[in-house]
Scaffold this motif. Structure first.
Motif, PDB file in Angstrom:
ATOM      1  N   ALA A 278       0.558  -1.158  -0.099  1.00  0.00           N
ATOM      2  CA  ALA A 278       0.205  -0.225  -0.311  1.00  0.00           C
ATOM      3  C   ALA A 278       1.200   1.384   0.110  1.00  0.00           C
ATOM      4  CB  ALA A 278      -0.568   0.141   1.356  1.00  0.00           C
ATOM      5  N   VAL A 279       1.858   0.935   0.842  1.00  0.00           N
ATOM      6  CA  VAL A 279       3.151   2.550   1.454  1.00  0.00           C
ATOM      7  C   VAL A 279       3.843   2.655  -0.397  1.00  0.00           C
ATOM      8  CG1 VAL A 279       5.091   3.228   2.129  1.00  0.00           C
ATOM      9  CG2 VAL A 279       3.033   2.444   3.386  1.00  0.00           C
ATOM     10  N   PHE A 280       4.297   1.985  -0.735  1.00  0.00           N
ATOM     11  CA  PHE A 280       5.033   2.126  -1.740  1.00  0.00           C
ATOM     12  C   PHE A 280       4.521   2.168  -3.084  1.00  0.00           C
ATOM     13  CE2 PHE A 280       8.551  -0.471   0.993  1.00  0.00           C
ATOM     14  CZ  PHE A 280       9.362   0.314   0.617  1.00  0.00           C
TER      15      PHE A 280
ATOM     16  N   SER B 140       4.913   5.140  -5.951  1.00  0.00           N
ATOM     17  CA  SER B 140       5.245   5.105  -7.420  1.00  0.00           C
ATOM     18  C   SER B 140       4.321   5.901  -7.891  1.00  0.00           C
ATOM     19  CB  SER B 140       4.974   3.621  -7.598  1.00  0.00           C
ATOM     20  OG  SER B 140       4.144   3.455  -7.603  1.00  0.00           O
ATOM     21  N   LEU B 141       2.631   6.045  -7.383  1.00  0.00           N
ATOM     22  CA  LEU B 141       2.093   7.064  -7.735  1.00  0.00           C
ATOM     23  C   LEU B 141       2.687   8.319  -7.914  1.00  0.00           C
ATOM     24  CD1 LEU B 141      -0.581   7.766  -9.554  1.00  0.00           C
ATOM     25  CD2 LEU B 141      -1.414   7.596  -6.459  1.00  0.00           C
ATOM     26  N   LEU B 142       3.254   8.237  -7.106  1.00  0.00           N
ATOM     27  CA  LEU B 142       3.355  10.260  -6.742  1.00  0.00           C
ATOM     28  C   LEU B 142       4.781   9.925  -8.006  1.00  0.00           C
ATOM     29  CD1 LEU B 142       3.526  12.696  -5.183  1.00  0.00           C
ATOM     30  CD2 LEU B 142       5.093  11.606  -3.510  1.00  0.00           C
ATOM     31  N   GLY B 143       5.993   8.972  -7.561  1.00  0.00           N
ATOM     32  CA  GLY B 143       6.755   9.000  -8.385  1.00  0.00           C
ATOM     33  C   GLY B 143       6.084   9.301 -10.245  1.00  0.00           C
ATOM     34  N   VAL B 144       5.682   8.893 -10.732  1.00  0.00           N
ATOM     35  CA  VAL B 144       4.879   9.134 -11.829  1.00  0.00           C
ATOM     36  C   VAL B 144       3.993  10.456 -11.693  1.00  0.00           C
ATOM     37  CG1 VAL B 144       3.994   7.701 -13.898  1.00  0.00           C
ATOM     38  CG2 VAL B 144       4.768   6.582 -12.167  1.00  0.00           C
ATOM     39  N   THR B 145       3.562  10.463 -11.469  1.00  0.00           N
ATOM     40  CA  THR B 145       2.638  12.036 -10.915  1.00  0.00           C
ATOM     41  C   THR B 145       3.587  13.424 -11.338  1.00  0.00           C
ATOM     42  OG1 THR B 145       0.698  10.871  -9.901  1.00  0.00           O
ATOM     43  CG2 THR B 145       1.155  13.762 -10.126  1.00  0.00           C
ATOM     44  N   LEU B 146       4.578  13.059 -10.813  1.00  0.00           N
ATOM     45  CA  LEU B 146       5.566  14.081 -11.183  1.00  0.00           C
ATOM     46  C   LEU B 146       6.243  14.044 -12.057  1.00  0.00           C
ATOM     47  CD1 LEU B 146       7.418  14.450  -6.964  1.00  0.00           C
ATOM     48  CD2 LEU B 146       5.213  15.821  -8.491  1.00  0.00           C
ATOM     49  N   MET B 147       7.028  12.868 -12.645  1.00  0.00           N
ATOM     50  CA  MET B 147       6.992  12.795 -14.111  1.00  0.00           C
ATOM     51  C   MET B 147       6.970  13.263 -14.860  1.00  0.00           C
ATOM     52  SD  MET B 147       9.810  11.293 -15.671  1.00  0.00           S
ATOM     53  CE  MET B 147      10.227   9.894 -15.221  1.00  0.00           C
ATOM     54  N   THR B 148       5.397  13.062 -14.874  1.00  0.00           N
ATOM     55  CA  THR B 148       4.308  13.326 -16.168  1.00  0.00           C
ATOM     56  C   THR B 148       4.140  15.073 -15.922  1.00  0.00           C
ATOM     57  OG1 THR B 148       2.830  11.426 -15.559  1.00  0.00           O
ATOM     58  CG2 THR B 148       2.167  14.067 -16.598  1.00  0.00           C
ATOM     59  N   LEU B 149       4.604  15.926 -14.952  1.00  0.00           N
ATOM     60  CA  LEU B 149       4.802  17.220 -14.404  1.00  0.00           C
ATOM     61  C   LEU B 149       6.280  17.484 -15.622  1.00  0.00           C
ATOM     62  CD1 LEU B 149       3.676  17.963 -10.693  1.00  0.00           C
ATOM     63  CD2 LEU B 149       2.391  18.014 -12.761  1.00  0.00           C
ATOM     64  N   THR B 150       7.005  17.443 -15.162  1.00  0.00           N
ATOM     65  CA  THR B 150       7.653  17.692 -16.111  1.00  0.00           C
ATOM     66  C   THR B 150       7.380  17.761 -17.509  1.00  0.00           C
ATOM     67  OG1 THR B 150       9.368  15.040 -16.782  1.00  0.00           O
ATOM     68  CG2 THR B 150       9.948  16.310 -14.011  1.00  0.00           C
ATOM     69  N   ALA B 151       7.279  16.661 -17.919  1.00  0.00           N
ATOM     70  CA  ALA B 151       6.719  16.326 -19.572  1.00  0.00           C
ATOM     71  C   ALA B 151       6.025  18.049 -19.753  1.00  0.00           C
ATOM     72  CB  ALA B 151       6.149  15.172 -20.159  1.00  0.00           C
ATOM     73  N   SER B 152       4.777  18.153 -18.800  1.00  0.00           N
ATOM     74  CA  SER B 152       3.913  18.741 -19.122  1.00  0.00           C
ATOM     75  C   SER B 152       4.275  20.464 -19.259  1.00  0.00           C
ATOM     76  CB  SER B 152       2.522  18.460 -18.126  1.00  0.00           C
ATOM     77  OG  SER B 152       1.970  17.469 -17.838  1.00  0.00           O
TER      78      SER B 152
ATOM     79  N   VAL C 124      -2.684   6.613 -14.780  1.00  0.00           N
ATOM     80  CA  VAL C 124      -4.045   6.469 -15.022  1.00  0.00           C
ATOM     81  C   VAL C 124      -3.721   4.901 -13.834  1.00  0.00           C
ATOM     82  CG1 VAL C 124      -6.280   5.790 -15.772  1.00  0.00           C
ATOM     83  CG2 VAL C 124      -5.048   8.070 -16.184  1.00  0.00           C
ATOM     84  N   CYS C 125      -2.872   4.022 -14.626  1.00  0.00           N
ATOM     85  CA  CYS C 125      -2.855   2.938 -14.460  1.00  0.00           C
ATOM     86  C   CYS C 125      -2.359   2.914 -13.109  1.00  0.00           C
ATOM     87  CB  CYS C 125      -2.007   2.181 -15.986  1.00  0.00           C
ATOM     88  SG  CYS C 125      -2.187   1.951 -17.421  1.00  0.00           S
ATOM     89  N   ASN C 126      -1.555   3.515 -12.622  1.00  0.00           N
ATOM     90  CA  ASN C 126      -1.270   3.523 -11.355  1.00  0.00           C
ATOM     91  C   ASN C 126      -1.853   3.457 -10.004  1.00  0.00           C
ATOM     92  OD1 ASN C 126       0.348   3.821  -9.006  1.00  0.00           O
ATOM     93  ND2 ASN C 126       2.439   3.881 -10.124  1.00  0.00           N
ATOM     94  N   LEU C 127      -2.946   4.580 -10.693  1.00  0.00           N
ATOM     95  CA  LEU C 127      -3.319   4.763  -9.796  1.00  0.00           C
ATOM     96  C   LEU C 127      -5.487   3.537  -9.188  1.00  0.00           C
ATOM     97  CD1 LEU C 127      -5.469   7.009  -7.913  1.00  0.00           C
ATOM     98  CD2 LEU C 127      -6.459   8.086  -9.959  1.00  0.00           C
ATOM     99  N   VAL C 128      -5.112   3.359 -10.946  1.00  0.00           N
ATOM    100  CA  VAL C 128      -5.780   2.369 -10.771  1.00  0.00           C
ATOM    101  C   VAL C 128      -5.667   0.690  -9.969  1.00  0.00           C
ATOM    102  CG1 VAL C 128      -7.286   0.256 -12.437  1.00  0.00           C
ATOM    103  CG2 VAL C 128      -7.253   2.719 -12.971  1.00  0.00           C
ATOM    104  N   GLY C 129      -3.849   0.537  -9.939  1.00  0.00           N
ATOM    105  CA  GLY C 129      -4.030  -0.838  -9.694  1.00  0.00           C
ATOM    106  C   GLY C 129      -3.958  -0.412  -7.795  1.00  0.00           C
ATOM    107  N   VAL C 130      -2.881   0.703  -7.432  1.00  0.00           N
ATOM    108  CA  VAL C 130      -3.475   1.316  -6.098  1.00  0.00           C
ATOM    109  C   VAL C 130      -5.158   0.957  -5.532  1.00  0.00           C
ATOM    110  CG1 VAL C 130      -3.911   3.073  -4.462  1.00  0.00           C
ATOM    111  CG2 VAL C 130      -1.249   2.375  -6.271  1.00  0.00           C
ATOM    112  N   ILE C 131      -5.946   2.198  -6.339  1.00  0.00           N
ATOM    113  CA  ILE C 131      -7.380   1.712  -5.949  1.00  0.00           C
ATOM    114  C   ILE C 131      -7.331  -0.171  -5.897  1.00  0.00           C
ATOM    115  CG2 ILE C 131      -9.718   2.121  -7.006  1.00  0.00           C
ATOM    116  CD1 ILE C 131      -8.845   4.762  -7.767  1.00  0.00           C
TER     117      ILE C 131
END
Length: 564
Positions: A106-108, A112-124, A223-230
């Motif tokens: 749950a924690v890890f 990873s969701l936080l990391g991938v989200t921030l990666m998206t921001l670097t592309a945006s 989105v995939c990471n978020l769905v995985g966590v949920i």
């Protein structure tokens, strides 16, 4: 009257407590099994999609959006892959020793969701990246220290999250079943989902990143990471939770500490400490006799069965078994380094070749070529297990051993490197014939050579077949030969050798670049073919080392047992 009524209340309350206890026990017994399968398998599929979507195209992202030189990008990529292979070991220790699988996953997965989200921001947001490289004849603007710092922090978060989740969720899924058939079926589905997600992420998601938008491609990963966590959290009430049992590394450390503390105590005529469940009273083996001090019972130990001054004979023997297998384990480290360098250089080769299909405008993303490796591995594993190995056993009379599978993998690995070298020779000759040498200076400025990148299918397929022999062979060998108390650690040891291999590949790449002129950011100006030949030569030497280790290795089971 009040006394009678109060007595009834107490009895009613006791009955209710008993009823609740029985109901809780019944609910616990109902947990686990195939009810949890959709939640766990769905989590594995979506989390693997998210991970593959940004990892698989990281080299291209660094080169095209961060203006990182191509060889530097491969070295960063190797460090990332090393972390991804190292953190599963950390996740396993935290899960087994302290917090349990559910809490760790749950924690890890959230990290990873936080990391991938921030990666998206670097592309945006362009401000998080250096200015685009406009003139390919001039050096491109390099990232600032702040931009590098942000990038490395994001990569660290994503690595910690994905690495800490990947194998822990596989183990937790197996814990939901009790019978071996269900566990075997679960692992079949696990590997199937893992490979399917790998192929989808290295084709569809990477195609979106290359041809639509990096932000959209990374957004799909979010989105995939978020769905995985949920999905994972939604199955909480259905999971069978296994309490932490303690890390096997603790017993290893205890043996070493106890042996050092008692190093001056004579081994002659001494009483040894045996596990309460161990009916054997044999004296510890003579190999690595120094460790026998750890199981000596002396007056100062008192009545303790285990402490940092006293281990059991079984723990001592388990550590000896681990030491005996380490040379064989080490023979795969260089192999992992070679595979890591091969995958990186293949992407750079694809970037410098014609990736169009026929005369169409469709262009295959460079990183998507690695999907051929995954497909070759998965298809070969199926053919080997269902056709080749059963036929071999019927004709010859005995099965192929784990060591033989690993040996075949070594040989095919060398063949794949030779094939890659020959493709590069043809590419360089074509580059010279078309006067495409020495034209570009930018980070992503290797001039496209009119040679079809589909030629890379040959070395990729051979390397994929090689992995089909190596990976299952290693898992089988370590699972059979590791002590029973350390079997859960066997897969973690494979992950560890992959991590060490990727870190070593970074060092080898830097050594070759600094000591030769073979690795250039523009491949047309370098001699990548010579690098492949050197790697093939290293592979031959490493294969010799493997043969020596295999010859000297003493199996835990009888040598005549064909299952060894």
């Amino acid at each position: 009257m009040d006394f009678v009524e109060s007595g009834k209340d107490v009895n009613d309350e006791n009955r209710q407590l008993q009823h609740n206890a029985i109901e809780d026990k019944y609910n616990v017994s109902k947990r686990g099994g195939w009810t949890t399968f959709p939640f766990i398998l769905g989590s594995i599929l979506t989390l693997t999609l998210a991970a593959g979507g940004w990892i698989g195209n990281l080299i291209v992202y660094l080169i095209t959006k961060y203006n990182v030189k191509s060889i530097d990008a491969t070295q960063i990529f190797n460090v990332v892959l090393g972390c991804l292979s190292l953190f599963p070991l950390v996740g396993a220790i935290l899960s087994d020793s302290f917090f349990g699988s559910f809490a760790v996953i749950a924690v890890f997965s959230s990290v990873s969701l936080l990391g991938v989200t921030l990666m998206t921001l670097t592309a945006s947001f362009p401000s998080l990246r250096p200015s685009p490289c406009v003139n390919m004849m001039l050096p491109c603007p390099s990232p600032s220290k702040l931009q590098y710092g942000v990038l490395y922090a994001i990569l660290a978060l994503a690595c910690i999250g994905i690495g800490g989740t990947r194998f822990t969720i596989a183990s937790m899924g197996a814990d939901q079943f009790e019978d071996p058939n269900s566990i075997g079926s679960y692992f079949n589905w696990y590997f199937f989902s893992f490979y399917v997600a790998g192929v989808i992420s290295t084709t569809l998601i990477i195609y979106v990143q290359d041809n639509v938008s990096w932000a959209v491609g990374f957004g799909i990963c979010v989105v995939c990471n978020l769905v995985g966590v949920i999905l994972f959290l939604s199955g909480k009430k259905f999971y069978r939770k296994v309490k932490p049992k303690g890390s096997p590394f603790t017993s290893i450390a205890r043996v070493i500490v106890a042996a050092v503390r008692k190093r001056k105590v004579s081994l002659a005529n001494q009483e040894y400490n045996y596990d309460i469940n161990d009916k054997s009273t044999t004296v510890p083996s003579d190999s690595f006799r120094f460790l026998n001090h750890g199981a000596l019972k002396i007056e100062s130990d008192g009545l303790k069965a285990r402490s940092w001054s006293l281990s059991t004979v079984q723990e001592v023997e388990d550590l000896k078994t681990l030491i005996k297998i380490m040379p064989l384990w080490s023979s795969s480290v260089m192999l992992s380094a070679i595979v890591g360098m091969f995958n990186n250089f293949i992407i750079l080769q694809a970037l410098s070749m014609n990736r169009h299909l026929g005369g169409s405008n469709f262009q295959i993303p460079a990183s998507s070529f690695l999907a051929l490796d995954i497909l070759a591995t998965s298809i070969t594993i199926s053919i080997l297990d269902r056709v080749i190995f059963p036929t071999w056993q019927k004709l010859i009379g005995w099965p192929i051993t784990s060591l033989q599978r690993i040996g075949v993998g070594h040989v095919l690995n060398g063949v794949g490197l030779i094939a890659a070298a020959l493709v590069e020779v043809r590419r360089l000759h074509t580059a010279r014939d078309h006067h495409l040498v020495g034209l570009a200076m930018g980070a992503s400025a290797t001039t496209i050579v009119p040679v079809s990148a589909l030629w890379l299918m040959v070395p990729l397929t051979v390397m994929g077949v090689s992995q089909a022999f190596l990976f299952p062979g290693q898992i089988s060998l370590y699972y059979q030969e590791f002590p029973e108390s350390l079997r859960s650690t066997s897969t973690a040891m494979i992950s560890l050798l992959v991590a060490v291999g990727f870190y070593l590949s970074t060092a080898i790449t830097g050594l070759i670049r600094d000591s030769t002129g073979w690795l250039k950011d523009d491949l047309n100006n370098g001699r990548l073919d010579l690098v492949y030949w050197v790697l093939a030569a290293i592979g031959v030497v490493n294969f010799g080392y493997f043969l020596v280790c295999a010859k000297m290795f003493q199996h835990k089971v009888d040598k005549n047992d064909s299952s060894s």
